[in-house]
Structures are given as structure tokens and as C-alpha cells.
Scaffold this motif. Sequence first.
Motif, PDB file in Angstrom:
ATOM      1  N   ASN A  51       0.674   5.412   5.418  1.00 53.43           N
ATOM      2  CA  ASN A  51       1.673   4.628   4.423  1.00 53.43           C
ATOM      3  C   ASN A  51       0.891   5.147   2.862  1.00 53.43           C
ATOM      4  OD1 ASN A  51      -0.873   3.175   4.534  1.00 53.43           O
ATOM      5  ND2 ASN A  51       0.164   1.390   4.760  1.00 53.43           N
ATOM      6  N   ASN A  77       6.557   2.482  -3.135  1.00 52.61           N
ATOM      7  CA  ASN A  77       6.635   1.287  -3.140  1.00 52.61           C
ATOM      8  C   ASN A  77       7.681   0.743  -1.995  1.00 52.61           C
ATOM      9  OD1 ASN A  77       4.243   0.854  -4.360  1.00 52.61           O
ATOM     10  ND2 ASN A  77       5.407   0.315  -6.471  1.00 52.61           N
ATOM     11  N   ARG A  80       6.822   1.714   1.449  1.00 55.64           N
ATOM     12  CA  ARG A  80       5.861   1.133   2.046  1.00 55.64           C
ATOM     13  C   ARG A  80       6.131  -0.512   2.655  1.00 55.64           C
ATOM     14  NH1 ARG A  80       1.661   2.212  -2.369  1.00 55.64           N
ATOM     15  NH2 ARG A  80       0.140   3.868  -1.266  1.00 55.64           N
ATOM     16  N   GLU A  81       7.138  -1.075   2.023  1.00 55.51           N
ATOM     17  CA  GLU A  81       7.596  -2.226   2.743  1.00 55.51           C
ATOM     18  C   GLU A  81       7.888  -2.254   4.051  1.00 55.51           C
ATOM     19  OE1 GLU A  81      10.550  -3.188  -0.930  1.00 55.51           O
ATOM     20  OE2 GLU A  81      11.176  -4.243   1.086  1.00 55.51           O
ATOM     21  N   MET A  85       0.956  -3.256   7.563  1.00 52.11           N
ATOM     22  CA  MET A  85      -0.008  -2.795   8.094  1.00 52.11           C
ATOM     23  C   MET A  85      -1.074  -4.201   8.196  1.00 52.11           C
ATOM     24  SD  MET A  85      -2.495   0.111   6.176  1.00 52.11           S
ATOM     25  CE  MET A  85      -3.592   1.060   7.458  1.00 52.11           C
ATOM     26  N   ALA A 105       5.104 -11.324  -0.658  1.00 51.00           N
ATOM     27  CA  ALA A 105       5.889 -10.093  -0.875  1.00 51.00           C
ATOM     28  C   ALA A 105       7.459 -10.405  -0.803  1.00 51.00           C
ATOM     29  CB  ALA A 105       5.445  -9.237   0.093  1.00 51.00           C
ATOM     30  N   VAL A 109       8.898  -9.037  -3.986  1.00 50.24           N
ATOM     31  CA  VAL A 109       9.362  -7.438  -3.747  1.00 50.24           C
ATOM     32  C   VAL A 109      10.940  -7.652  -3.309  1.00 50.24           C
ATOM     33  CG1 VAL A 109       9.260  -5.686  -2.543  1.00 50.24           C
ATOM     34  CG2 VAL A 109       6.900  -6.848  -3.155  1.00 50.24           C
ATOM     35  N   ARG A 153       2.214 -12.101   8.061  1.00 48.47           N
ATOM     36  CA  ARG A 153       2.549 -11.547   6.571  1.00 48.47           C
ATOM     37  C   ARG A 153       3.354 -10.446   6.771  1.00 48.47           C
ATOM     38  NH1 ARG A 153      -2.565 -10.944   2.792  1.00 48.47           N
ATOM     39  NH2 ARG A 153      -2.824  -9.120   4.263  1.00 48.47           N
ATOM     40  N   ALA A 154       2.611  -9.213   7.312  1.00 44.49           N
ATOM     41  CA  ALA A 154       3.379  -7.884   7.313  1.00 44.49           C
ATOM     42  C   ALA A 154       4.895  -8.061   7.945  1.00 44.49           C
ATOM     43  CB  ALA A 154       2.340  -7.045   8.222  1.00 44.49           C
ATOM     44  N   MET A 157       8.018  -8.609   5.759  1.00 42.97           N
ATOM     45  CA  MET A 157       9.007  -7.773   5.077  1.00 42.97           C
ATOM     46  C   MET A 157       9.860  -6.953   6.145  1.00 42.97           C
ATOM     47  SD  MET A 157       8.067  -8.025   2.019  1.00 42.97           S
ATOM     48  CE  MET A 157       8.483  -6.466   1.081  1.00 42.97           C
TER      49      MET A 157
END
Lengths: 245, 486
Positions: A51, A77, A80-81, A85, A105, A109, A153-154, A157
Motif C-alpha cells: 500500500n 489516497n 489506499r482506503e 492495514m 475515516a 474520507v 477501524r480498517a 472503509m
Amino acid sequence: MPNLIEVQNLGKSFGDNEVLKNISEEVTKGQVICVIGPSGSGKSTFLRCLNVLEDPTTGKVLFEGSNLTGISENELNNLREKMGMVFQSFNLFPNMNVIENIKLAPLRVKKMSDAAATQQAKELLEKVGLADKAEQYPQSLSGGQQQRVAIARALAMNPEVMLFDEPTSALDPEMVGEVLKVMQDLAESGMTMVVVTHEMGFAKKVADEIWFMAEGTIQEKGTPEKFFTAPKTERAQDFLSKILS
Amino acid sequence: MKKKSLFLFIIVFLLALITPLTHVNAASDNSLQQVKDKGTLVVGTSADYPPYEFTVKKNGKTKYVGLDISLAQKFAKDIGVKLKVKNMNFDSLLVALETHKVDMVIAGMNPTPERQKSVSFSNIYYTGDQYMLINKKDAAQFRKIKDFKGKTIGAQTGSLQYSLVKDQMKGNDVKGLAKLNDLVIALQSQKVNAVAMEEATAKAFASNNHTLKVINPGFDIDESQTGSAIGFSKGADSLVNAANKTIAMVKKDDLINKEYIPTAAKNMTSNSKTNSMANYWTYFVKGIEYTLIITVVSVFFGFMLGTLFAIMRLSRNRLAHALAVAYIEFVRGTPLMVQVMFVYFGIGAIIQSLPALIAGIIAVSLNSAAYVAEVIRSGIESIPAGQTEASRSLGMSQRETYRYIIIPQALKNIWPALGNEFVTLIKESSIVSIIGVTDLMYQMQLVQSATYKGVIPIFIAMVLYFIMTFGLSKVLGYFEGKMKHA
Ligand SMILES: Nc1ncnc2c1ncn2[C@@H]1O[C@H](COP(=O)(O)OP(=O)(O)OP(=O)(O)O)[C@@H](O)[C@H]1O
Ligand SMILES: [Mg+2]
């Protein structure tokens, strides 16, 4: 099966130290790959190149066909979402409580509405078994709980792939199980995963493919059965004998 | 929005660096017309020089009085404009003239050949002798110049008396201070043995303080150098001519001796009757107000700008990094006092109407920004790299990472250091008094001039500064405690 990630002739050096040497591999959709190998062999560096947290020195990393090293910061960016990770040291944001960590995020985002983000965060917390911890701050949670929040959290997205860098090696032994359980559920739900790990039991049970890494290259790969029962290379035999003894 | 105006500050600051400071009036002289068009005559003076110029308190307000002020009023009336007095250090007067902060300077100033190089002077309007102020108990010992062998003599920096002592008392140490009040304190506390002063001023001090005495030590004086004249910027001939007309009329009627000096004397005695500190509390209140305004506004802008510089310094963009490093090192490597004067006179040369208060705030903000930038940088660097990596891996940009992850955490770590900077600014901001901002330090000096008391106002100001800094430390400590629980 389409290739989700394609690594072409990837090389990475820190100064004179050539850490990754000309790696070319593919990850297809839905695949679960466990990367194992001795300490210092370049596993973390490899994962971080996927990434582009680490800039490859040579070669390319293609994600859904886009070359991650040849695009603008903005496009990077955006891609990456889609690549979640999870780190060895959790890296939760200590200035926010659990649910804020998860919502951040999606709100900033993805520009999700607060209601939608809250709803989603609650579902994810449910999924990792921490519904009652939403308002707590990371410092007040155990390591295993923190890592499960980090996974939630990951996931918030909605990533296409999840990258794990030794997610359990900073944990007390009694907490390893709860994190591996969440990861196994995730794998069974069809998530594409690349997992750097020393948990051989997990690798055997969950992985579709084992990549054995040493001295900056993928020395051999195969199904867990083949790899663990009949490793081809001497390096791998040596590594396994040390680990299993 | 705010950031934009800050950028403007920096640009102006950089412009000032590359623009020559001297402002040449290329066009033929229309100085008189300009003043008439403005409708006000801005006069620079240094109001601690009775009976020439000093302050009195009338109905709670500071008023500038003295024979110079009376003359300036007459001149303003003659050319049909209003008079506005700007009070500043004697040292700064000529610079203020050159940079067009003031239209003229009247301050019992002698038109010496050196000064004539950069200033156009009117005819002489008054001539006084050069005296010495001494402690009464030394009166038997000191009579003439030769009696002072090996003694220390005080004189106002940049004044004629200073040069006289330097030239004619070669065996003596000269102690130069900017304020006559401070010189008189030095005399009373035996730091100096005598203070060289113009006759009328020396007499004023002696008449208000019974331990002091005046003598005429017999300086060898070139008559042409002892008179006082009005200074204008070089080449402002029409203003000079107009002033000469007024001076001629004043001399014809002997107005200075018959009217202006007696009025000044009356003001001086009325001053000394009311010179208890209690009568001057409004002065201190105003000073505190300005000190707090300067500090609070500068803390705000210093913080915004400091954050910007810290981010620039940490940025991978080489130009941004280099600019930030250069700025921070330069500002930290030069005294605030010089920066204040540079902003006031330097930027003031470009933006002519820049008020001293704004100049002071700009200088203090720019100064504070450099220190705050370093505090913030250390705060940012103390945040583990894992935080940035986690944030970037979620698809957040560098900017969003700073805004939501790094800065909030860094702020919590550096809160005590930032609080310290706040407290420091309360103290450091006292330097703006040199360009005439009416902060606590400046007001203290006004009280000194008005009351002829040297030490008590200093003591009061000191206590007031302490109350402010101590109070602020307590308040900050309270919030720090609260933040720890968050
Ligand atoms: N940022 C860096 N700068 C310089 N060298 C680095 C950096 N990151 C990693 N290395 C070096 O690269 C090599 C491989 O490190 P890496 O962390 O990828 O190994 P690893 O296989 O993950 O080991 P471990 O199992 O201990 O985590 C090591 O020699 C390490 O010192
Ligand atoms: Mg590693």
C-alpha cells in the motif's frame, strides 16, 4: 479469478541495504495468503510496499490494474482506503474513543453522514465482540481488545483487501486467540487477506497459500498442507524445524 | 481567512527586507500642501523634558504640554490644521521623521551639523544654557567641569549634552540612558554623580525634588548649537518656511518667555501637587489593558503562524523547509527589540499609516511564531510514526492526518510549553514601549515623568506584571490539569 494485487519485479533498498529483491507475485480476489519467514527477511517491508507506506525502489505494485507508484498523491489516497492495514502495535488514535476511531475515516474520507457512520461502527464493534466498549478510550482496553478495534477501524472503509503485519505478536498469549478468531471469521466471509504471521496454527487452518520469505525474496510458496508437510527448499526446512521444535 | 492575512504579514516583512529604508521625496516639495490636505500636523516629541514637553493629567486624560507643545499648537493654528502629538523616545525621533511617521519633530532639539545632514531645521526659537543636575549634598564639591575628574556623568543618549560631556570631559565616564527620568533615578541612587541637562529642564527637576540642585559647570558652547529648532524631513522647505514665519511672530511678541514658559511652570507645579500614585491608577489600568491586548492577539497570531512554520519545517518540500528554517533561525537569532523597531520603522516606510500598536503586535507575533514553531515541531515529532501510518493506510491525506491525528495529540503534549510562551509574552511585550505603544511599561514611564518619582512607579509596574503572569500560570495550570483527564 482476477488479480487484485500484482507485484512486478519489486525491489526495495534502504541505502546500501537491499531488503527486497525482484519479487513478482499475485494476489487474487478472495485469497488468504500467509507470509512467514525469519526475522529481518523483509516481510513487513514487503507488506508496506503493497500500500506504498514504503516507496518501492524498483518495480511496480498494481492494485486493481492501477500502478500505485505511478499515480498522484490523491489517487493513491483513494486506492489506499480499499486496502485496510492492521499493525503489530495497533496504532489506535489515543485522542479519540473507540467509536470515534472507527468513524473518523468514513466521516472525513468517505464523507459519510454521522448517523450512517455511527450505525456502521456499531455493527463492526458487534462483529468483533466489543459492542460495549464504544465510548472507552484505547488506553483503557487490553491489547487484544485494541487490536480488534483496529481491525474494525480498517473494515469501516469497506476494503477490498486486508493487510496484517504480525497482528498478534505484541499480545499476551491469552489474548492471541480472540484476535485470530476475528481474522478467521473475516477470512471465511470471503475477504482477501495478506497476513504476515508467526502463528503457524492459524496459517495452516486459514491460509489458501503460504509464502515463505527469506533474504528479501519469496523462496517458495504452496498450500499449507504441502508447505508444512513437505517444504521444498532447505531454507524452509531449516526454518520450520527451528519453529516446530 | 486568518491564514491569508498572516501570509500578508510575512510578505510585507520580506518586502521590508529588500526595500531600501530611506524614502526619498523625489517630487518637488509639496510638504506644506500635504499637511494641509490631511488637516492634521503630526508632531513627534519625547515628553519627558519639562518645561519643553511633558505630560499632565487632566480629567483622567494624559495631555501633552510644555513650551514646545505651545509653539507647535501655534504653528498648527497658523497653517490652519489640527495638531496631533506622537510621543516616543528621543532616539527614535529622527528615524520617525525619515520614515514619515511624523511631519515634524519638536523636542528641544539642537540643530547640530550631524543632524542637519538628515533633517531640515527651522530657525532657532529658543536658546538655553547647558547645566548639570547634582545631588544637593555634593554642592560644595562640584562647581565646574574640572571638579568632576574621574566621576561618572549621565546624559540622554543622542542628545547635545551627551556629546558635550564626551567632548569636553574626556576623563569622565558617560552613562547614556534614553529617559531623563531614569538618569535622575541614577543620580539619586549615586550611580552617576551628575546629569548634564538643558537649563530649563534641570531647573524643573530641581524645583520638584529638594535633594537635587542645578549648577552651570561652564561648558564651552558654540552658540549656534545650543538653540532649539523644529526638525522637518530633508527638503520639506515649504513647511520650514511656514514654521519660520510662526517663529518670527512668536519671537516678536516674546511669547515663549511671556506666555509659554509660565504656562509650563504652572503645569509643572500643579503636577507635583497631585503626584501621589493613587491619582495615576488609570494610567496603570490603561497600560495593563494594552499589555493584555498585545499579548493575547500576539499569542493568537503567533500560534497560527507558528503552526504553519512548524509544518513547513517538517514538510518534504525543500523550499518550504528551507524558508521555515531560515525564518525560525533568523528570528530566534535577533533581539525582539530590534525586530520591533524594524517592523515599526521598516514596514512603516511602506505602509505609512501603520500605527505603533499594530506594528508592535506584528513584531511580537512574528517573534513568537518562531518560538511557537519550534515547540510545535517538537510536539509533532514526539507523536509515533505508527499514528501517521495508521491514518494514511485508512486513505487519509497528509493534511487530514495532521489535522485530525497529529496536531490534536501534539497540542496536548506541548500545552505547558505553549502556556510558558504566553507568560513570556506578557513580559517580553514590554519592549513595544520603545515605539510608543501605551503598554504597562510605557504608562509607567509616563507616571514617572508626570510625578517626578522614579522608583515607586517601577515597583508598581513590577507587581502588576507579576500579578498578570502569576495569575495566568495558575489559570493555565488549571486547564492543564483538566486536559490530563481527557
Ligand atoms: N525504515 C527503515 N530504514 C532502514 N532500514 C530498514 C527500515 N525498515 C526496515 N529496515 C531493514 O530492512 C530489513 C527487513 O526489515 P523488515 O522489518 O521488513 O523485516 P521483517 O521480516 O518484518 O522482520 P520481523 O519478523 O522482525 O518483523 C531489516 O534489516 C531492517 O533493518
Ligand atoms: Mg516485521
